[in-house]
Design an enzyme around this catalytic site. Structure first.
Site, PDB file in Angstrom:
ATOM      1  N   ASN A 181      24.624 -46.733 108.042  1.00  0.00           N
ATOM      2  CA  ASN A 181      25.060 -45.666 107.224  1.00  0.00           C
ATOM      3  C   ASN A 181      25.195 -44.503 108.262  1.00  0.00           C
ATOM      4  O   ASN A 181      24.461 -43.921 108.596  1.00  0.00           O
ATOM      5  CB  ASN A 181      23.874 -45.281 105.998  1.00  0.00           C
ATOM      6  CG  ASN A 181      24.522 -44.206 105.150  1.00  0.00           C
ATOM      7  OD1 ASN A 181      25.388 -43.482 105.284  1.00  0.00           O
ATOM      8  ND2 ASN A 181      23.645 -43.936 104.087  1.00  0.00           N
ATOM      9  N   GLN A 234      26.328 -37.533 109.582  1.00  0.00           N
ATOM     10  CA  GLN A 234      27.420 -36.874 108.892  1.00  0.00           C
ATOM     11  C   GLN A 234      27.308 -35.469 108.405  1.00  0.00           C
ATOM     12  O   GLN A 234      26.174 -35.439 107.777  1.00  0.00           O
ATOM     13  CB  GLN A 234      27.966 -37.811 107.645  1.00  0.00           C
ATOM     14  CG  GLN A 234      29.010 -37.207 107.256  1.00  0.00           C
ATOM     15  CD  GLN A 234      29.853 -38.435 106.155  1.00  0.00           C
ATOM     16  OE1 GLN A 234      29.106 -39.280 106.131  1.00  0.00           O
ATOM     17  NE2 GLN A 234      30.596 -37.979 105.065  1.00  0.00           N
ATOM     18  N   CYS A 291      33.153 -40.000 106.478  1.00  0.00           N
ATOM     19  CA  CYS A 291      32.306 -41.462 106.635  1.00  0.00           C
ATOM     20  C   CYS A 291      33.340 -42.361 107.309  1.00  0.00           C
ATOM     21  O   CYS A 291      32.850 -43.215 108.224  1.00  0.00           O
ATOM     22  CB  CYS A 291      31.547 -41.708 105.493  1.00  0.00           C
ATOM     23  SG  CYS A 291      32.676 -41.955 104.003  1.00  0.00           S
ATOM     24  N   HIS A 307      31.658 -45.240  99.644  1.00  0.00           N
ATOM     25  CA  HIS A 307      31.122 -44.672 100.957  1.00  0.00           C
ATOM     26  C   HIS A 307      31.670 -45.995 102.124  1.00  0.00           C
ATOM     27  O   HIS A 307      31.657 -46.928 101.691  1.00  0.00           O
ATOM     28  CB  HIS A 307      29.771 -44.583 101.032  1.00  0.00           C
ATOM     29  CG  HIS A 307      29.038 -43.880 102.244  1.00  0.00           C
ATOM     30  ND1 HIS A 307      29.556 -42.873 102.613  1.00  0.00           N
ATOM     31  CD2 HIS A 307      27.989 -44.350 102.876  1.00  0.00           C
ATOM     32  CE1 HIS A 307      28.836 -42.364 103.860  1.00  0.00           C
ATOM     33  NE2 HIS A 307      27.781 -43.245 103.888  1.00  0.00           N
TER      34      HIS A 307
END
Length: 708
Positions: free
Chosen positions: A297, A112, A118, A273
Site C-alpha cells: 500500500n 503518500q 497513489c 485505491h
C-alpha cells in the site's frame, strides 16, 4: 484469441500533457525511438549547464518554469485559504545532512501525502524492485554533498522519448507537514524530489491528484503494459503472475469504488485505491499447494486483515524456512493474500516490462520479443471507429503491416500497443476513445474494443501470415499516435528492430567519468583554480587525443580552444573553473563516444552522412543547408571532419540550438554567448517583421554563428 482490455481503475482520470515527439507522416515508417543515448531536455533545460552556472556564481537554483508558487500546485487542489498557506522549503533548510538516497531505493522509503497520487506511487514502488529500470529514472550524478546547487533532474518516458526533467529542491509544506509524498526516513529525499519532477512534467501537483497506474508504469519504463480484469480474469492468471514476477516485470493492482475513494473497509482494503504487486509465490500448504500474492500500500501502512495477512493462522501450516523467507511481520503497508482473495478484493491487475515477457509462461524455449514502432498523425478524414463500421472504410486509414512466420497455438505471440498523443499546442485537448483493427490477407477483420484511455494494448495468438494494424478513433479530432507491434521470435535469437537494453547509461563512458576530470584539471590549472585557453589546448591535446582514432584528424588549435572556452565560461573572465571544466569534460567525452560510433570505417574522420548521424545521435536537429555549411566550415578539402573540429562544431551547434530554442519560447537565456542572438529579435520586430519572418531570420543568424 484476444484478452479484453478496459479502462484502468486508478484515482479518477487524468490528462497527461506529453513532451514533443518528432512527427513523421507516412504509412510504413519505422523509427528507432526512445533511445537512451538521445534524452530530450524538458523545457530545453540542461542540468549540467544550469548546475555549472549556479556553482560558478555561488547560487542555489530556482526553477522559473516550475516556480515555488501556487501555480505549480494547481488552483483546485486545496481550498483557497489553505492554498496560500503553503510554504516552500529546501531539504537543507530542514536538516543539517539531507541525503538523496540512503542504502539504495526501496518502496518502504515512500509514504503518500495529501495528494491523491497513489497511482503514480504504486508504480514507483514497483520500480524500486527492478534495479534495471531505476537508473533510467534516477540519475546518480546528483546529491546534497558534492556540487550541491539546489538542482536535481529525473527522467521519464513520454510518447517514444526519454525526457530529462530539471527541478529545484524547494518542496511544498502545509502547516509544517509535507503536502506531497514524504520519506519514511526523515533525511532521504529521492521520493519527494522525483514526485516533484513528475508533477512538473504533468503541469502541476494537481494533475497528479487522480490518474491511471497503467500510464505511470509506462512513463517510468518506456515498456508495454497490459491490464487484466480480475472480475473476468484469463484462465492462466496464476501462471501469468508467476511469469511476470520471474521475468522482473513491474506490477500493480487497483480496487473499484470511484465514489468511495480512500474508504478503508473492515478487512483493511482501501476502496478506489492503487497498490503495488511486489511478489507471487506457489508454496506448500498443509497437504497441497497454494498460490499467494504479495501487495504493498503506497500509504506506507494499512494492510489486509484476512487469510495470509501478517500473523494469520495460515502461516502456521507453512514450513518454517519458507515462512521466514516470505513473511515480514511489520505495519509497513505490505501483506500477502491468496490468489482467490486477490481476485475478490481487487478489480484490475497491471503488468509492464520492456517486452511482454509475462506472456511467456509455460514456454520451454528461450524466446525473445521484437518490436516495430510507428508514429503518425490522425486526421479527421481518416476516422473509422464508428458503431456503423464498414470494412471498406479501413482502407482510408494508415495500415501497418507485419508478418507472423511461426507460432505456438498455446502461447501469445503478438502484442499491439496504441498510444494517443494530442497535437502540440492544441487547447482543451481531451483523451479520446481509441482502438485498432487487425485485418488478415483475406480482409477478415479482428476488431479491437475501443477504450477511453491513453494506451490501448491487447495480446493475440495469431497463426502464420501477413496482417495489417489499422489505428482508429471514434471522434473527428486530429492528434498524433504511437503504434508498437511486439512479436515473439520462435525458436531462434534473431531480433529485428529489437528494443534497446533497459539500462540507461550515464551521459559519458564510465572510464571518463568524474573520478578523472579533477585530476586532469588540477594537473593543468593555474595555481590550482582555473585554466586559460593555452592551458586548455595543452590539456585537450594531451588527454583527449590519446586515442588513436580521435588523433587522426589533428589536434586542437589555440583559436579552437579560445572558442570553446568562450562557450563554457559562464563567469566571462576568460578562464574555466573546475565546475565549468566538469561540464566541458562531460560534453567532450560524450562527443568522443558519438564520434567513434559514427565513424564506421574507423578512418578518424566523419563524412557528411556520418556527421548527420552523429548530430542526430546527440539529440540535435539539422537540415541539408546547415549540414553543407558545417562541412564547409569544419571539414578539410574533402569535407571530412576530424574529432577536434567535430567537438568544436558540436559545442557551438548545441549552444546555439539552446539559445535559439529558448529565444523562440520567450525564456531568459543565461548563456553569454547567445547575447547577439537575443538582441536580434527586438530590432527585427521594430522593422515590422512578422513572427514567422523574425523566427526565420533568427534561425539564419544562428546558422551563421555556428559556421563562423
Amino acid at each position: 484469441m484476444a484478452i479484453h482490455v478496459s479502462p484502468s481503475q486508478g484515482r479518477g482520470t487524468m490528462l497527461a500533457p506529453g513532451s514533443a515527439v518528432t512527427l513523421e507522416q507516412g504509412w510504413q515508417t519505422t523509427r528507432a525511438m526512445g533511445s537512451h543515448q538521445n534524452v530530450k531536455k524538458f523545457n530545453n533545460q540542461d542540468f549540467n549547464r544550469l548546475q555549472a552556472a549556479c556553482l560558478s556564481q555561488g547560487l542555489l537554483f530556482e526553477d522559473t518554469t516550475f516556480p515555488a508558487h501556487v501555480s505549480s500546485i494547481g488552483p483546485d487542489l486545496l481550498p483557497q485559504d489553505r492554498l496560500y498557506q503553503i510554504q516552500w522549503k529546501r531539504p537543507t533548510e530542514l536538516l543539517r545532512n539531507p541525503c538523496l538516497i540512503m542504502d539504495g531505493v526501496s518502496r518502504f522509503d515512500i509514504m503518500q501525502g495529501e495528494i491523491g497520487d497513489c497511482w503514480m506511487l504504486a508504480a514507483l514502488g514497483s520500480l524500486t524492485l527492478r534495479k534495471q529500470f531505476v537508473e533510467n529514472v534516477l540519475p546518480r550524478d546528483q546529491g546534497f554533498q558534492e556540487d550541491y546547487a539546489g538542482i536535481f533532474h529525473f527522467r521519464f518516458w513520454q510518447y517514444g522519448d526519454w525526457v530529462d526533467v530539471v527541478i529545484d529542491d524547494r518542496l511544498p509544506f502545509l502547516n509544517g507537514r509535507y503536502l506531497s509524498v514524504h520519506p519514511r526516513t526523515s533525511n532521504e529525499f529521492w521520493p519527494s524530489l522525483l514526485e516533484k519532477a513528475y508533477a512538473k512534467l504533468q503541469g502541476s501537483y494537481q494533475n497528479l491528484h487522480g490518474g491511471y497506474i497503467s500510464d505511470a508504469l509506462v512513463d517510468l519504463t518506456g515498456g508495454v503494459q497490459m491490464q487484466f480484469s480480475l472480475k473476468d480474469p484469463p484462465p492462466d492468471l496464476e501462471e501469468i503472475l508467476k511469469a511476470a514476477d520471474k521475468s522482473q516485470c513491474l506490477m500493480g493492482c487497483s480496487t473499484s469504488g470511484q465514489l468511495r475513494r480512500n474508504i478503508e473497509l473492515r478487512n483493511g482494503i482501501v476502496q478506489g485505491h492503487a497498490y503495488t504487486v511486489t511478489g507471487a509465490a506457489k508454496i506448500r500448504y498443509k497437504n497441497g499447494w497454494k498460490h499467494i500474492i504479495r501487495i504493498w500500500n503506497p500509504w506506507g501502512h494499512g494492510e489486509w486483515k484476512g487469510p495470509w495477512s501478517d500473523g494469520s493462522p495460515q502461516w502456521d501450516h507453512v514450513e518454517p524456512q519458507c515462512r521466514e523467507a516470505l513473511l515480514r511481520n511489520k505495519d509497513d503497508g505490505e501483506f500477502w493474500m491468496s490468489c482467490e482473495n486477490f481476485q475478490e478484493q481487487f478489480s484490475w491487475l497491471y503488468i509492464c516490462n520492456s517486452t511482454p515477457t509475462f506472456l511467456d509462461f509455460g514456454d520451454q524455449h528461450c524466446t525473445t520479443w521484437s518490436v516495430e514502432r510507428h508514429i503518425s498523425l490522425w486526421s479527421p478524414v481518416l476516422v473509422t471507429g464508428r458503431n456503423n463500421y464498414s470494412p471498406g472504410a479501413v482502407s482510408t486509414n494508415p495500415q501497418y503491416f507485419f508478418k507472423v512466420p511461426d507460432y505456438d497455438p498455446k502461447s501469445y505471440n503478438v502484442v499491439i500497443s496504441l498510444m494517443q498523443k494530442h497535437a502540440k499546442d492544441m487547447k482543451g485537448a481531451k483523451i479520446l476513445k481509441i482502438g485498432f483493427f487487425i485485418t488478415t490477407e483475406n480482409s477478415r477483420v479482428l476488431k479491437q474494443n475501443f477504450s477511453l484511455i491513453r494506451d490501448v494494448t491487447s495480446c493475440f495468438i495469431l497463426s502464420p501470415g501477413t496482417y495489417a494494424v489499422v489505428p482508429s478513433t471514434t471522434e473527428d479530432q486530429e492528434f498524433e499516435f504511437l503504434l508498437r507491434i511486439f512479436m515473439k521470435n520462435q525458436g531462434d535469437n534473431e531480433i529485428t528492430n529489437s528494443l534497446p537494453s533497459p539500462a540507461l547509461p550515464m551521459d559519458v563512458p564510465r572510464q571518463n567519468q568524474d573520478s578523472s576530470y579533477k585530476a586532469v584539471f588540477l594537473r593543468h590549472a593555474k595555481q590550482g583554480s582555473t585554466i586559460d585557453a593555452l592551458q586548455l589546448q595543452q590539456l585537450l591535446n594531451e588527454v583527449i587525443l590519446q586515442d588513436e582514432t580521435t588523433s587522426l584528424g589533428g589536434g586542437f588549435s589555440f583559436d579552437s580552444c579560445r572558442g570553446i572556452l568562450a562557450l563554457m565560461d559562464f563567469s566571462s573572465n576568460g578562464q574555466l573553473t573546475l565546475q565549468e571544466f566538469r561540464s566541458l569534460w562531460r560534453s567532450l567525452t560524450k562527443y568522443m563516444d558519438i564520434f567513434s560510433r559514427a565513424d564506421r570505417n574507423h578512418s578518424g574522420f566523419l563524412d557528411v552522412y556520418e556527421l548527420k548521424s552523429a548530430i542526430q545521435a546527440a539529440g540535435l536537429v539539422t537540415d541539408e543547408q546547415l549540414l553543407r555549411l558545417l562541412a564547409l566550415r569544419y571539414g578539410d578539402a574533402a569535407r571530412r571532419i576530424g574529432f577536434s573540429d567535430f567537438a568544436c562544431c558540436m559545442l557551438r551547434l548545441e549552444t546555439m540550438t539552446y539559445a535559439f530554442q529558448n529565444l523562440a519560447e520567450g525564456r531568459s537565456q543565461i548563456l553569454v554567448t547567445a547575447m547577439e542572438v537575443r538582441t536580434l529579435l527586438p530590432s527585427l520586430q521594430a522593422q515590422g517583421g512578422t513572427t514567422e519572418y523574425v523566427t526565420r531570420r533568427v534561425k539564419l543568424k544562428m546558422m551563421c554563428d555556428v559556421c563562423s
